[in-house]
Scaffold this motif. Sequence first.
Motif, PDB file in Angstrom:
ATOM      1  N   ALA A 205      12.682   7.013 -52.551  1.00 16.65           N
ATOM      2  CA  ALA A 205      12.037   6.262 -52.329  1.00 16.65           C
ATOM      3  C   ALA A 205      11.142   7.556 -52.461  1.00 16.65           C
ATOM      4  O   ALA A 205      11.071   8.004 -51.819  1.00 16.65           O
ATOM      5  N   ASN A 206       9.768   7.320 -53.679  1.00 18.64           N
ATOM      6  CA  ASN A 206       9.366   8.209 -53.849  1.00 18.64           C
ATOM      7  C   ASN A 206       8.440   8.193 -53.159  1.00 18.64           C
ATOM      8  O   ASN A 206       7.636   7.494 -52.369  1.00 18.64           O
ATOM      9  N   ASP A 207       6.904   9.203 -52.459  1.00 19.17           N
ATOM     10  CA  ASP A 207       5.691   8.849 -52.197  1.00 19.17           C
ATOM     11  C   ASP A 207       5.035   7.173 -51.495  1.00 19.17           C
ATOM     12  O   ASP A 207       4.543   6.903 -50.922  1.00 19.17           O
ATOM     13  N   SER A 208       5.118   7.185 -53.806  1.00 20.03           N
ATOM     14  CA  SER A 208       3.798   6.087 -53.024  1.00 20.03           C
ATOM     15  C   SER A 208       4.542   4.440 -52.994  1.00 20.03           C
ATOM     16  O   SER A 208       4.237   3.797 -51.684  1.00 20.03           O
ATOM     17  N   GLU A 209       5.873   4.669 -52.862  1.00 20.25           N
ATOM     18  CA  GLU A 209       6.686   3.652 -52.473  1.00 20.25           C
ATOM     19  C   GLU A 209       6.998   3.160 -51.111  1.00 20.25           C
ATOM     20  O   GLU A 209       7.296   2.269 -50.501  1.00 20.25           O
ATOM     21  N   LYS A 210       7.276   4.772 -50.925  1.00 22.62           N
ATOM     22  CA  LYS A 210       7.573   4.411 -49.053  1.00 22.62           C
ATOM     23  C   LYS A 210       6.378   4.787 -48.852  1.00 22.62           C
ATOM     24  O   LYS A 210       6.377   4.014 -47.407  1.00 22.62           O
ATOM     25  N   ALA A 211       4.875   4.343 -49.130  1.00 19.59           N
ATOM     26  CA  ALA A 211       3.201   4.351 -48.545  1.00 19.59           C
ATOM     27  C   ALA A 211       3.742   2.793 -48.789  1.00 19.59           C
ATOM     28  O   ALA A 211       3.146   1.982 -47.269  1.00 19.59           O
ATOM     29  N   THR A 212       3.305   2.121 -49.517  1.00 19.74           N
ATOM     30  CA  THR A 212       3.473   0.649 -49.596  1.00 19.74           C
ATOM     31  C   THR A 212       4.133  -0.326 -49.059  1.00 19.74           C
ATOM     32  O   THR A 212       3.545  -1.075 -48.793  1.00 19.74           O
ATOM     33  N   MET A 213       5.887   0.303 -48.401  1.00 20.53           N
ATOM     34  CA  MET A 213       6.468  -0.266 -47.908  1.00 20.53           C
ATOM     35  C   MET A 213       5.837   0.201 -46.444  1.00 20.53           C
ATOM     36  O   MET A 213       5.977  -1.328 -45.507  1.00 20.53           O
ATOM     37  N   LEU A 214       6.406   0.941 -45.764  1.00 22.68           N
ATOM     38  CA  LEU A 214       5.007   1.431 -44.966  1.00 22.68           C
ATOM     39  C   LEU A 214       3.866   0.820 -44.072  1.00 22.68           C
ATOM     40  O   LEU A 214       3.589   0.205 -43.058  1.00 22.68           O
ATOM     41  N   ALA A 215       3.725   0.487 -45.315  1.00 22.00           N
ATOM     42  CA  ALA A 215       1.740  -0.169 -45.235  1.00 22.00           C
ATOM     43  C   ALA A 215       2.165  -1.546 -44.878  1.00 22.00           C
ATOM     44  O   ALA A 215       1.085  -2.049 -44.365  1.00 22.00           O
ATOM     45  N   SER A 216       2.939  -2.179 -45.897  1.00 20.79           N
ATOM     46  CA  SER A 216       3.695  -3.501 -45.787  1.00 20.79           C
ATOM     47  C   SER A 216       4.034  -3.672 -44.048  1.00 20.79           C
ATOM     48  O   SER A 216       3.769  -4.725 -43.503  1.00 20.79           O
ATOM     49  N   VAL A 217       4.971  -3.137 -43.439  1.00 20.40           N
ATOM     50  CA  VAL A 217       5.534  -3.175 -41.696  1.00 20.40           C
ATOM     51  C   VAL A 217       4.326  -3.256 -40.857  1.00 20.40           C
ATOM     52  O   VAL A 217       4.220  -4.088 -40.933  1.00 20.40           O
ATOM     53  N   ASP A 218       3.142  -2.538 -41.170  1.00 22.33           N
ATOM     54  CA  ASP A 218       2.239  -2.164 -40.560  1.00 22.33           C
ATOM     55  C   ASP A 218       1.417  -3.537 -40.282  1.00 22.33           C
ATOM     56  O   ASP A 218       1.008  -4.043 -38.988  1.00 22.33           O
ATOM     57  N   ASN A 219       0.871  -3.942 -41.819  1.00 23.58           N
ATOM     58  CA  ASN A 219       0.470  -5.353 -41.984  1.00 23.58           C
ATOM     59  C   ASN A 219       1.078  -6.397 -41.655  1.00 23.58           C
ATOM     60  O   ASN A 219       0.340  -6.997 -40.409  1.00 23.58           O
ATOM     61  N   ARG A 220       2.646  -6.444 -41.603  1.00 25.85           N
ATOM     62  CA  ARG A 220       3.156  -7.763 -41.109  1.00 25.85           C
ATOM     63  C   ARG A 220       2.967  -7.968 -39.745  1.00 25.85           C
ATOM     64  O   ARG A 220       2.588  -8.203 -38.521  1.00 25.85           O
ATOM     65  N   ILE A 221       3.218  -6.539 -38.679  1.00 26.97           N
ATOM     66  CA  ILE A 221       3.065  -6.374 -36.939  1.00 26.97           C
ATOM     67  C   ILE A 221       1.378  -6.522 -36.733  1.00 26.97           C
ATOM     68  O   ILE A 221       1.721  -6.776 -36.005  1.00 26.97           O
ATOM     69  N   GLY A 222       0.441  -5.943 -37.850  1.00 27.64           N
ATOM     70  CA  GLY A 222      -1.009  -5.899 -37.279  1.00 27.64           C
ATOM     71  C   GLY A 222      -1.300  -7.441 -36.974  1.00 27.64           C
ATOM     72  O   GLY A 222      -1.796  -8.083 -35.620  1.00 27.64           O
ATOM     73  N   GLU A 223      -0.593  -7.854 -38.525  1.00 25.39           N
ATOM     74  CA  GLU A 223      -0.887 -10.169 -38.266  1.00 25.39           C
ATOM     75  C   GLU A 223      -0.577 -10.504 -37.548  1.00 25.39           C
ATOM     76  O   GLU A 223      -0.954 -11.422 -36.337  1.00 25.39           O
TER      77      GLU A 223
END
Length: 666
Positions: A205-223
Amino acid sequence: MDKRLARILEPGFGMYFIVFLVFACVSAFFSLFLALFEMAVCAALYIYYVVTMRRRNQEVLQYLEALSGGTDNETRQNFIDIPLPITVCMIGNGQVIWCNEQFHSVYDMHDSMFEQTLEDIIPGFDTSWLVDDKSVYPSEVKIGDKYYMVIGSRVRPMDGSTSVLMTLYWLDCTELVSLRQEYDESRPVVAIVSIDNYEELVKNANDSEKATMLASVDNRIGEWAKDIQGVLRKYDRDKYIFVMEERNLAQITQDKFSVLDTVRSIVSREGINATLSIGIGRDGKTLQEKYEFAQLALDMALSRGGDQTVIKNRYAFEFFGGCAKEVEKRTKVKSRVMANALGQLMRDSSQVFVMGHHHTDIDALGAAVGVVCAARSRGKQVHVVLHRAQTLAQPLLERVEASGDYDGVFIEPEQAAELIDGNSLMVVVDTNRPDFVDAPELLSRFRKVAVIDHHRRAADYIENCAVNMHEPSASSASELVSELLQYMVPNQTISRIEAESLLAGIYLDTKGFSIKAGVRTFEAAAYLRRAGADMIAVKRLFQNSFQDYMQRERVISCAENAPGGIVVAVADFPVTRPTAAQAADELLNIIGVRASIVAFPLGEDIVVSARSMGAVNVQVLTEMLGGGGSLTAAGAQLQNTDWLKAKEQIMKAIEAYLDQNAQEDE
């Protein structure tokens, strides 16, 4: 004395005396002497009864007078007005004889109080504790929104006869219970959340895809953690620490840890679903101990395949989830590190012993033969410990011994007990449970233990291992040993029979390379093939006699459908373990069958063998029966039962497993 009180205390023997007199009168028609004798006995018994009851009633009156403050009216009134609920009851039936006004107000009852028992007024309340000479009720009694502590005493008659009355004092402890409940619910709980397959998610995964995916995981855990009054912090690229209270743990447990499902919906560009493992530590004395419990729970969750939650308290583990397949996360770097560690441990030991699980199968024996090869390359004396009469790998054992290189290597546990010393090393293969090894009492005598296993870790696993090569994603213990041998010995050191033993172990657990065979499985098989293993010779090890074949078909004929696409075959006749396992494998070939369970009697016990194609986690299912194993192959042994009761237990376990999965899906 009050007539109602007298009626309560009266045992009701009057009817018996009337019956005695009738019999005496009837006897007069046959023998006048016998009739007179019976009347005299009846009269004597009646006189004794009257005297005894008068004395007992007098004692009860004295007790009640003492209880109410004697004959002084002012003192009696003060006692009645004490703001402490008090009752006087009969021992045995719990009949209420007297109570003060405060007790009336507690239960909001007046006219009918003396017509009832304590069981009628307080369902579930018993007085056995008072009969056992205890003065305090073992728990608080809840009435409405209040809690009461009950203290009791018994009347002690002066003549030493049995007590008939008891006095109960009701102390309001609502505030104490509330404070205790608040204390318990506010205890801190430490949770560690880990992304199981971080490397696989960000791979390619490139940097953008990596950041987007990890941000999605962070958001789900945060919610998920937003509504819980706790502290969530990310302390590593794939790990979070979450501190909350016990009340919050009950909340998310009831929710079945929905974050596992929400995060699983995140898919990488490669089509890999993100999964979480959560380890929770509670019931520790300090925050440090709870953190250690959480780390142990996380290790347990990862060793069982991930995508699940494990709660560790001071005494046991609790498991939630765990239906996902293991993700292959082994690397050659890890295998090389483990090989070096095990090789160094062997060099530092005086001798090496190898032991598998009880009823050693081909995988356990093949892995043990591989460890023998590694130990010999370091010049160490090595022995394989097994019960020869109970092994399920007799054809392979005979072939290995016939090679001539293994004379005296295979020994019984009794012989091993005489050979071990303080610097001996025990290598356990194909199991991680101390009670599942071939000789549990022998294992406890070793100070240095190494474990090589591919089964999902159970709650009772071998602790304090010097080396722990535990990989649930591996197909077999033989596969793990084959990987280690690539870094521990040169190719020419492995004999043909050793390579075939390891290949046979892989062949067994993968069902001919059809189940749970990953990339590393075929790499290990290729390594063994280069070392001289002959696939035809391996295949011959799995040939059956005509009698075994017919016995397998007889077991299959006992099969019947169970809920959830599971087939159960419970035989009422003894069969061999390999035959039962083969029958379970054969049942998986039926269209629509997701898992198969075969059970058969062995002495006083019932042996259970379970298999699946991966859609059903038979490890979780057999754990409900006291067993364990892996996602696709597991077993259990039901002790001191017959096949009918075993069938009932298996059906209940299937229902419990399906209900658990249905709740998690919801």
